[in-house]
Design a protein around this motif. Sequence first.
Motif, mmCIF file in Angstrom:
data_model
loop_
_atom_site.group_PDB
_atom_site.id
_atom_site.type_symbol
_atom_site.label_atom_id
_atom_site.label_comp_id
_atom_site.label_asym_id
_atom_site.label_seq_id
_atom_site.Cartn_x
_atom_site.Cartn_y
_atom_site.Cartn_z
ATOM 1 N N TYR A 227 0.839 -1.198 0.000
ATOM 2 C CA TYR A 227 0.000 0.000 0.000
ATOM 3 C C TYR A 227 0.877 1.253 0.000
ATOM 4 N N LYS A 228 1.917 1.237 0.824
ATOM 5 C CA LYS A 228 2.838 2.377 0.845
ATOM 6 C C LYS A 228 3.444 2.599 -0.537
ATOM 7 N N ALA A 229 3.876 1.515 -1.181
ATOM 8 C CA ALA A 229 4.479 1.632 -2.508
ATOM 9 C C ALA A 229 3.491 2.196 -3.520
ATOM 10 N N ALA A 230 2.238 1.791 -3.411
ATOM 11 C CA ALA A 230 1.217 2.296 -4.333
ATOM 12 C C ALA A 230 1.006 3.788 -4.142
ATOM 13 N N LEU A 231 1.017 4.240 -2.888
ATOM 14 C CA LEU A 231 0.849 5.666 -2.617
ATOM 15 C C LEU A 231 2.038 6.468 -3.141
ATOM 16 N N GLY A 235 2.513 9.465 -6.315
ATOM 17 C CA GLY A 235 3.068 10.803 -6.117
ATOM 18 C C GLY A 235 3.122 11.293 -4.690
ATOM 19 N N MET A 236 2.728 10.465 -3.734
ATOM 20 C CA MET A 236 2.750 10.887 -2.340
ATOM 21 C C MET A 236 4.171 10.788 -1.785
ATOM 22 N N ALA A 241 3.333 8.544 2.936
ATOM 23 C CA ALA A 241 2.785 7.259 2.505
ATOM 24 C C ALA A 241 2.972 6.211 3.595
ATOM 25 N N GLY A 242 4.133 6.253 4.237
ATOM 26 C CA GLY A 242 4.395 5.315 5.323
ATOM 27 C C GLY A 242 3.460 5.533 6.500
ATOM 28 N N VAL A 243 3.184 6.792 6.802
ATOM 29 C CA VAL A 243 2.270 7.108 7.909
ATOM 30 C C VAL A 243 0.872 6.583 7.616
#
Length: 287
Positions: A227-231, A235-236, A241-243
């Motif tokens: 999910y983090k990678a997708a965010l 462009g996040m 994204a990690g948060v």
Amino acid sequence: MIVITGATGQLGRLVIDNLLKSVPAAQIVAAVRNPDKAADLAASGLQVRKADYDEPSTLDSAFHGATKVLLISSNELGKRITQHQAVVDAAKRAKIQLIAYTSLLHADSSPLALADEHRQTEVSILASGLPYALLRNSWYTENYALAIPAALAHNALIGSAGEGRISSASRDDYAAAAAAVLTNNLQGNHIYELAGDSSYTLAEFAAEISKQSKKLVPYVNMPELDYKAALVAAGMPEHMAGVLADSGIGASAGGLFDDSKQLSKLIGRPTTPMKETVAWALAKQAG
């Protein structure tokens, strides 16, 4: 006199709107980093004072003559502890009669990484000896509504919250709660666990998007790192994204659930249903 820090932010402006229903404008101080961005507040009769969390001397002048301060948490993750401590120290020097702070739901036991800076700020407030009100806010429903355009564009709402139930409320609900605490006659030293009257999973949130948009938008749960990678790919910034990915995992463990209904009791009305915020977001997107 009531001081609102971060007064030009989305929450700060809504708190002021709610305060103005019962408090004369001249008794409200909009404490802001950049007074030029608060010209409309000054035109409404509020006192506008510079207050930069990174410049403690500005906090002393901002709090001069005040009786109550609402510390709206900084949006600079990683710097909050130092910045909030500066506000607490200034409030103590000003002999503030009540310091209210926008914390996180169940901050003392929350599984969300975001809770750490809130916990440390709460410790600082308690150590100050000042009368306090800890406003432990759950998620804004608007946080999830921000994902609706992407969900419609890609035919899926993604996240990492699993089947965790989320008791969110609208930003204005939390603003109304802050205004209520700042204007009631209760003495300090209260902790409020503030959350929506009802809860939902992100699958149920996606189903509501589908129902109102008349377009099938399933919820796709992802492992935290995916999910983090997708965010990040969307462009996040990596840290944010990690948060968000961590917050989803925290939600899956119950970190954003509360059924005490303290928020609706405090504001004297039901909290805003999730479906109303979805409708607002879809209308906004439609222009």
